[in-house]
Design a protein around this motif. Structure first.
Motif, PDB file in Angstrom:
ATOM      1  N   SER A 139      -4.474   3.916  -9.228  1.00  0.00           N
ATOM      2  CA  SER A 139      -5.471   4.107  -8.175  1.00  0.00           C
ATOM      3  C   SER A 139      -6.355   2.872  -8.046  1.00  0.00           C
ATOM      4  O   SER A 139      -6.657   2.417  -6.934  1.00  0.00           O
ATOM      5  CB  SER A 139      -6.324   5.343  -8.494  1.00  0.00           C
ATOM      6  N   SER A 148       0.902   3.921  -3.056  1.00  0.00           N
ATOM      7  CA  SER A 148       0.589   5.318  -2.712  1.00  0.00           C
ATOM      8  C   SER A 148       1.723   6.245  -3.141  1.00  0.00           C
ATOM      9  O   SER A 148       1.477   7.350  -3.639  1.00  0.00           O
ATOM     10  CB  SER A 148       0.339   5.462  -1.205  1.00  0.00           C
ATOM     11  N   GLU A 197       0.827  -1.212   0.000  1.00  0.00           N
ATOM     12  CA  GLU A 197       0.000   0.000   0.000  1.00  0.00           C
ATOM     13  C   GLU A 197       0.859   1.258   0.000  1.00  0.00           C
ATOM     14  O   GLU A 197       0.548   2.237  -0.691  1.00  0.00           O
ATOM     15  CB  GLU A 197      -0.950  -0.016   1.203  1.00  0.00           C
TER      16      GLU A 197
END
Length: 182
Positions: free
Chosen positions: A170, A134, A130
């Motif tokens: 995304s 990101s 993650e």
């Protein structure tokens, strides 16, 4: 001779059957992408993906592979664009190329982590994945920020490419966040 022809036909059929990549399950892709940030982009990009996609983990891995592919193509585009950009654009293009290269690295690390998920370290690995995705999104956004003061074709071309990369990235983050076990 007929035996040879029959044997050849069987071997040919087996070789074709083993070289064809399975297509993702349309139902799995649709249900996985239903609440993604960009659901249509998610479904389209994963439906076109060639490779095994039969579990949520494979969906997330496929999404990362799509993101890596698009980011790599954007990086190649930016490298070529450096040769034709004017003095005002060249700095933004170079910075953007560097940021997208960093995104590709982060996405590759993510893919490696997703391929090695283990029960005992699952939460730690998911946190890594993650964080890296990101970071890739932040790099993509920062790339576009460099073009705020620039007008014209270069800006619009870069924006189009990087926005596409950001959308699939995304969606990949969303699909990673849905994983709940190794």
């Amino acid at each position: 001779m007929a035996t040879f022809a029959a044997l050849f036909l069987i071997l040919y059929t087996l070789s074709v059957a083993t070289t064809v990549e399975p297509s993702p399950s349309p139902d799995l892709v649709r249900s996985s992408c239903l609440h993604a940030t960009f659901p249509k982009v998610c479904v389209t990009s994963l439906t076109l993906y060639k490779g095994p996609v039969t579990t949520p983990r494979e969906v997330a891995q496929a999404a990362i592979k799509v993101s890596i592919s698009r980011a790599s193509k954007a990086s190649d585009f930016l490298s070529a664009l450096q040769k034709e950009a004017n003095k005002r654009e060249i700095g933004a293009v170079k910075d953007c190329a560097s940021q997208i290269s960093d995104s590709v690295d982060d996405l590759r690390k993510t893919l490696g982590e997703l391929k090695q998920l283990r029960r005992g370290t699952f939460r730690w690995q998911m946190s890594n994945a993650e964080t890296w995705v990101s970071a890739a999104l932040t790099n993509e956004d920062t790339c576009l920020d460099g073009f705020k003061e620039i007008e014209g074709r270069v800006r619009s071309d870069v924006k189009k490419k990087i926005t596409n990369v950001a959308k699939v990235t995304s969606n990949a983050l969303y699909l990673i966040n849905r994983l709940d076990h190794p």
